[in-house]
Structure formats: structure tokens, C-alpha cells
Motif scaffolding. Structure first.
Motif, PDB file in Angstrom:
ATOM      1  N   ALA A   2       0.818  -1.210   0.000  1.00 26.81           N
ATOM      2  CA  ALA A   2       0.000   0.000   0.000  1.00 26.81           C
ATOM      3  C   ALA A   2       0.854   1.264   0.000  1.00 26.81           C
ATOM      4  CB  ALA A   2      -0.936   0.003   1.197  1.00 26.81           C
ATOM      5  N   HIS A   3       2.040   1.189   0.566  1.00 28.21           N
ATOM      6  CA  HIS A   3       2.915   2.365   0.613  1.00 28.21           C
ATOM      7  C   HIS A   3       3.435   2.753  -0.772  1.00 28.21           C
ATOM      8  CE1 HIS A   3       5.761  -0.987   0.711  1.00 28.21           C
ATOM      9  NE2 HIS A   3       6.672  -0.145   0.295  1.00 28.21           N
ATOM     10  N   LEU A   4       3.328   1.850  -1.752  1.00 23.56           N
ATOM     11  CA  LEU A   4       3.802   2.148  -3.109  1.00 23.56           C
ATOM     12  C   LEU A   4       2.726   2.783  -3.993  1.00 23.56           C
ATOM     13  CD1 LEU A   4       5.940  -1.029  -3.893  1.00 23.56           C
ATOM     14  CD2 LEU A   4       6.761   1.290  -3.435  1.00 23.56           C
ATOM     15  N   PRO A   6       0.846   5.601  -3.659  1.00 25.82           N
ATOM     16  CA  PRO A   6       1.049   7.027  -3.971  1.00 25.82           C
ATOM     17  C   PRO A   6       2.200   7.248  -4.964  1.00 25.82           C
ATOM     18  CG  PRO A   6       0.747   6.736  -1.611  1.00 25.82           C
ATOM     19  CD  PRO A   6       0.881   5.367  -2.201  1.00 25.82           C
ATOM     20  N   ALA A   7       3.261   6.455  -4.850  1.00 20.80           N
ATOM     21  CA  ALA A   7       4.381   6.574  -5.788  1.00 20.80           C
ATOM     22  C   ALA A   7       3.948   6.147  -7.188  1.00 20.80           C
ATOM     23  CB  ALA A   7       5.557   5.731  -5.313  1.00 20.80           C
ATOM     24  N   HIS A  36      12.121   4.576  -6.148  1.00 17.91           N
ATOM     25  CA  HIS A  36      11.336   3.520  -5.511  1.00 17.91           C
ATOM     26  C   HIS A  36      11.718   2.177  -6.119  1.00 17.91           C
ATOM     27  CE1 HIS A  36       8.757   6.450  -3.557  1.00 17.91           C
ATOM     28  NE2 HIS A  36       8.725   7.095  -4.717  1.00 17.91           N
ATOM     29  N   ARG A  42       5.448  -6.574  -8.651  1.00 17.22           N
ATOM     30  CA  ARG A  42       4.743  -5.485  -7.950  1.00 17.22           C
ATOM     31  C   ARG A  42       4.257  -4.426  -8.931  1.00 17.22           C
ATOM     32  NH1 ARG A  42       7.236  -4.263  -1.999  1.00 17.22           N
ATOM     33  NH2 ARG A  42       6.677  -6.286  -1.155  1.00 17.22           N
TER      34      ARG A  42
END
Length: 79
Positions: A2-4, A6-7, A36, A42
């Protein structure tokens, strides 16, 4: 994972401004260029998430204006 997201969204915007298509390889390259680390697996999953976001129709105050309702006329009361 989930942290990826926004990137990935930022990478999608960057690709769009450059006129590049949104593909797994382009997404992964753009994210890697932004620092990143992302595997191809992914990147594939992030691409599916971004495409799903694009296909979703938002329902809420942003996309729907409330309709003004006129008051109902008073009916006669028979006693």
C-alpha cells in the motif's frame, strides 16, 4: 504494498505529462527513476490497481449535485 500506491500514482501522472503510455514497464521505470525499488511483479499489481481506480465511478458530493426538492403541496384535511 500500500505504501507504493502514492508513488505509482505520481509515476502515472509523470508518464501522462510526458505523453508515455501506462504500461508495466513504463510504470516500473518511472518509479525506479523516482527512487522507488519495485519488482516487475509489484509493478504488474500496481498497474492493475491504477487501472481499476481509473474504471471506478465516484459517487458522492464531488461527482453528484444534490437536486433541489420543492416542498410538497399541503393536502386538504377532511375532518
Amino acid at each position: 504494498m500500500a505504501h507504493l500506491i502514492p508513488a505509482a500514482r505520481a509515476a502515472r501522472a509523470s508518464l501522462a505529462t510526458k505523453g508515455r503510455s501506462l504500461s508495466r514497464d513504463n510504470l516500473a521505470d518511472a518509479m525506479r527513476d523516482d527512487g522507488h525499488g519495485v519488482s516487475n511483479a509489484r509493478a504488474s499489481l500496481l498497474l492493475k490497481i491504477l487501472k481499476a481506480e481509473h474504471d471506478v465511478t465516484t459517487i458522492g458530493p464531488v461527482s453528484v449535485r444534490p437536486r433541489r426538492q420543492e416542498p410538497e403541496p399541503l393536502s386538504e384535511v377532511v375532518a
